[in-house]
Design a protein around this motif. Sequence first.
Motif, PDB file in Angstrom:
ATOM      1  N   GLY B 248       0.829  -1.212   0.000  1.00 34.67           N
ATOM      2  CA  GLY B 248       0.000   0.000   0.000  1.00 34.67           C
ATOM      3  C   GLY B 248       0.856   1.252   0.000  1.00 34.67           C
ATOM      4  N   ALA B 249       1.824   1.290   0.912  1.00 36.70           N
ATOM      5  CA  ALA B 249       2.694   2.461   1.012  1.00 36.70           C
ATOM      6  C   ALA B 249       3.523   2.618  -0.254  1.00 36.70           C
ATOM      7  CB  ALA B 249       3.599   2.331   2.223  1.00 36.70           C
ATOM      8  N   GLU B 250       3.945   1.467  -0.779  1.00 42.93           N
ATOM      9  CA  GLU B 250       4.762   1.512  -1.991  1.00 42.93           C
ATOM     10  C   GLU B 250       3.986   2.156  -3.137  1.00 42.93           C
ATOM     11  OE1 GLU B 250       6.519  -2.223  -3.604  1.00 42.93           O
ATOM     12  OE2 GLU B 250       7.447  -2.152  -1.620  1.00 42.93           O
ATOM     13  N   TYR B 251       2.744   1.665  -3.321  1.00 41.38           N
ATOM     14  CA  TYR B 251       1.933   2.214  -4.405  1.00 41.38           C
ATOM     15  C   TYR B 251       1.652   3.690  -4.190  1.00 41.38           C
ATOM     16  CZ  TYR B 251       0.914  -1.844  -7.228  1.00 41.38           C
ATOM     17  OH  TYR B 251       1.027  -2.882  -8.102  1.00 41.38           O
ATOM     18  N   ARG B 252       1.438   4.062  -2.922  1.00 39.67           N
ATOM     19  CA  ARG B 252       1.124   5.469  -2.655  1.00 39.67           C
ATOM     20  C   ARG B 252       2.289   6.357  -3.112  1.00 39.67           C
ATOM     21  NH1 ARG B 252      -0.213   4.704   2.419  1.00 39.67           N
ATOM     22  NH2 ARG B 252      -2.220   3.830   1.838  1.00 39.67           N
ATOM     23  N   MET B 253       3.496   5.923  -2.750  1.00 34.10           N
ATOM     24  CA  MET B 253       4.682   6.699  -3.120  1.00 34.10           C
ATOM     25  C   MET B 253       4.870   6.690  -4.644  1.00 34.10           C
ATOM     26  SD  MET B 253       6.368   8.300  -0.971  1.00 34.10           S
ATOM     27  CE  MET B 253       6.473   7.484   0.591  1.00 34.10           C
ATOM     28  N   TYR B 254       4.574   5.531  -5.217  1.00 29.48           N
ATOM     29  CA  TYR B 254       4.739   5.332  -6.651  1.00 29.48           C
ATOM     30  C   TYR B 254       3.817   6.281  -7.417  1.00 29.48           C
ATOM     31  CZ  TYR B 254       5.077   2.401 -10.879  1.00 29.48           C
ATOM     32  OH  TYR B 254       5.297   1.908 -12.130  1.00 29.48           O
ATOM     33  N   PHE B 255       2.538   6.343  -7.007  1.00 29.69           N
ATOM     34  CA  PHE B 255       1.597   7.219  -7.689  1.00 29.69           C
ATOM     35  C   PHE B 255       1.961   8.677  -7.496  1.00 29.69           C
ATOM     36  CE2 PHE B 255      -1.391   3.604  -7.766  1.00 29.69           C
ATOM     37  CZ  PHE B 255      -1.611   3.639  -9.123  1.00 29.69           C
ATOM     38  N   TYR B 256       2.470   8.977  -6.309  1.00 31.92           N
ATOM     39  CA  TYR B 256       2.920  10.348  -6.058  1.00 31.92           C
ATOM     40  C   TYR B 256       3.998  10.717  -7.072  1.00 31.92           C
ATOM     41  CZ  TYR B 256       5.467  14.070  -3.670  1.00 31.92           C
ATOM     42  OH  TYR B 256       6.110  15.223  -3.373  1.00 31.92           O
ATOM     43  N   ALA B 257       4.962   9.814  -7.224  1.00 32.71           N
ATOM     44  CA  ALA B 257       6.068  10.093  -8.146  1.00 32.71           C
ATOM     45  C   ALA B 257       5.565  10.182  -9.588  1.00 32.71           C
ATOM     46  CB  ALA B 257       7.134   9.002  -8.022  1.00 32.71           C
ATOM     47  N   LEU B 258       4.692   9.220  -9.950  1.00 30.81           N
ATOM     48  CA  LEU B 258       4.171   9.222 -11.326  1.00 30.81           C
ATOM     49  C   LEU B 258       3.423  10.522 -11.629  1.00 30.81           C
ATOM     50  CD1 LEU B 258       2.668   5.727 -12.138  1.00 30.81           C
ATOM     51  CD2 LEU B 258       4.334   7.017 -13.458  1.00 30.81           C
ATOM     52  N   ALA B 259       2.546  10.915 -10.673  1.00 29.80           N
ATOM     53  CA  ALA B 259       1.759  12.123 -10.884  1.00 29.80           C
ATOM     54  C   ALA B 259       2.681  13.321 -11.034  1.00 29.80           C
ATOM     55  CB  ALA B 259       0.789  12.326  -9.728  1.00 29.80           C
ATOM     56  N   LEU B 260       3.730  13.381 -10.181  1.00 33.06           N
ATOM     57  CA  LEU B 260       4.649  14.515 -10.273  1.00 33.06           C
ATOM     58  C   LEU B 260       5.348  14.529 -11.627  1.00 33.06           C
ATOM     59  CD1 LEU B 260       6.518  15.187  -6.957  1.00 33.06           C
ATOM     60  CD2 LEU B 260       4.627  16.393  -8.019  1.00 33.06           C
TER      61      LEU B 260
END
Lengths: 387, 454
Positions: B248-260
């Motif tokens: 869960g945390a991994e995906y959250r960080m991943y989406f944050y990075a992708l969105a940025l």
Amino acid sequence: MAVKAQAQPLASRQASVGTLRQVLAPIGQIFVFVVGSSLILGAIVLVLALLLSRTQANLLSGVLTVLPLVIIDGLVLGFLYATIALGYTLVYGVLEFINFAHGEIYMVGAFVGGGLGLWLASQGLLAAMHPLLFVVFALLVAMTASGLLAVGIERFAYRPLRNAPRLVPLISAIGVSLVLQDLVRLLAGPSRFNLRYPQLGLSRRFQLLEIPTAAGANLRVAIDSQSLIFIVTSLLMLIALNYLINVTKLGKAIRAVAQDRATASLMGINVNLIIAMTFFIGGALGGGAGVLFGVKYSTVNPYIGFIAGLKAFTAAVLGGIGNITGAMVGGIVLGLLEAFVSTYLTLFTGGRFSGPDYASVASFLILIGILIFRPSGLLGEATTQKV
Amino acid sequence: MSTSQQSPALGSTLRERLAASLGQGVTPYVVVVGYVVIASFWLISNPFSTIAFLVFLSSLLAIYYFPIPTWLRVALGLIVLGGVMPYVGNLNQGFLDVVTQAAIFVALALGLNVVVGFAGLLDLGYIAFFAIGAYLWAIFSTPQAANIFPGLAASFPLGSAWFFVFLILGVVAAGLFGVLLGLPVLRLRGDYLAIVTLGFGEVIRLLANNLNRPVNITGGAQGITNIGQPPLFFQPALDALNVQSSPGAEYRMYFYALALVIVLITIMSARRLNDSRVGRAWTAIREDETAAIAMGVPLVRMKLLAFAAGATFAGAMGVLYAAKLRFISPPTFDVVQSISILAMVILGGMGSIPGAVLGATLITLLNLRILPDFANQLVLWRRAGLPIPANFDPVQYQRLFFGLVLILVTIFRPEGLLPERRRRAELKAEGSKDTGEALVQDEQNMVHPDVGIK
């Protein structure tokens, strides 16, 4: 409104006949379009039914049984769109501006009428009233309220932007429309989000004609009193509007402002007042449509204005925006079309497509089609009178 | 240009004087770096305080506003968004979600800004392109697609590796729809375009709502669940580094990075577009259509380009949005969403890229943080005995706030919070008493290209 009274010759008999013709001619035009589009749509449906009846038994008789009902429904819907469309077309004619909040003015009218009904019922006055008296009373109150609301909106949200680029007042109008939706929701509270109109006991049905069928039982075509009230009232409103625009001095001033604002003001017309009056008239018509909607369909909510406004705008464009008769005609054609699509799409596809949902899609496609092929609308350039 | 040099003191407002004193020597460096450091530490020590979060986010505004060299801006931006924010996100997932959501809306606002701000075309159905991207990925990453292509049923749902392909496909599909819609209506006047796009938005929502019969394509009103997520291609690296974290945390960080990353790409492409030949054509169309035609700008083609370019941004973000939420349904794409994006653009300032970023961030924060907090505050006040209507929950009245934003900004600050340079100059010239002087200045500032036959 300060057009200096000129010494006018006494109105001769000829002039009054001309006036009468001017006021009543649109009714004839509307009648032609009502009959014409019903016939055309009916013919299309019958041909489709004949083609499809090879695979689906009983389809043809089913189609024929509901046809009169569909036409009446379509007419009610059409007059609803038409009455709202008048507000768009009036304002557009004068200011060349799409009053996006007009759908919400209609919604406010519906709520004022319903609120009045609830209040009268709580005071015990409603039972003592003739239903028709209530309808007239509610119409008057709601039309005044909506008209004043429209004037207020114009004063505070549009007038400061009158000389801004075209899109700026449109954006402000979108803002007004959202604010009105939520304000009404806030004032109505969660318990009255779906505001129910009081039961008026208008259950009488008027039989129009009786068609003998092969099956034995005669097919009766009847119209309920709410629909009748709806159609008659909106026709009366149209006649009144026509009289106002074409005969009275106020109408003359409105037409002058629509034609050329600067010159009109040089002629001594108070342009701001005339624009406010135009908003009042358009808003009042919208509010009246709201009450009629409430009487006919008995439930209103704060979000009914958006889609109805969009459809009514489509109707105004369909008939040729800025043209009063055009708005009426466009509304009726659109209403009939929607009624036909929503009933017969379901029927013909055996329920695989839900008609009412695709009716909206159809009317937007019509809008796009009209804008591409005939941007001047059904009634065309030649007869376009700018308000 | 000349006025700012000749008289900073003469008749200057407090704001100008403040800006002048903060803009000299080492002051801006100290202020900005100090601000970033203090705000970061405050947020790290109070990871659940909304106020600290807002102060921290406004450090980005400080980085943008103060006259510091570009390398320092980039470095500070990296520290704020790439270092502190993920760290805080580990302490409080809510804030990271808010920033990711804000980034999605920033990209949407930037896209709409291309259409509305650059080219001056009012698009009220913008969310439809977002919906197209979202549904594209949702349909093909779930068994839903098997309903459309029964012959290929075995190959659906597509694997997560397809996500990046669909990011591109989302761009292409949205652009295509933009062209299809634009072709018939772009010849019309601006306000007709607004209504037609509004209708288009409704049609797309209605189709999403109803295309579950006769063939179930969109899942109807229930929407689509269990949408595929992007591939965790860095998982082996994390394992090698022995980093322990929940998926869960991994995906959250991943989406944050992708969105940025997507936001960065959109900002850069929006800037390049605006400065390009096409961008100048858009400005010309926006300012005066007739003059633009006279100067040889191909009107319909340029408008179409603006329409399609704006749509592509939304298509890409739609794919990302569907993958992030894993669930989409038609109400997400209703007209209020389109108008909220418009409100972001108008609030920030039409045509201004920093404005769109600021507007989108502000309105997302308003929706996700400020209004809920305000609602809680209202409950407390009501308990304390203040007369607040019992049914008034600000979270439920988004339309009211968006509407007020639209009305108040158009009437009182039509240029927006961070106006575009050209528009600011225009409004200033209109506002100043001596318009003649402004015009003369304009003339002087103008670069005269060598014209004529040689």
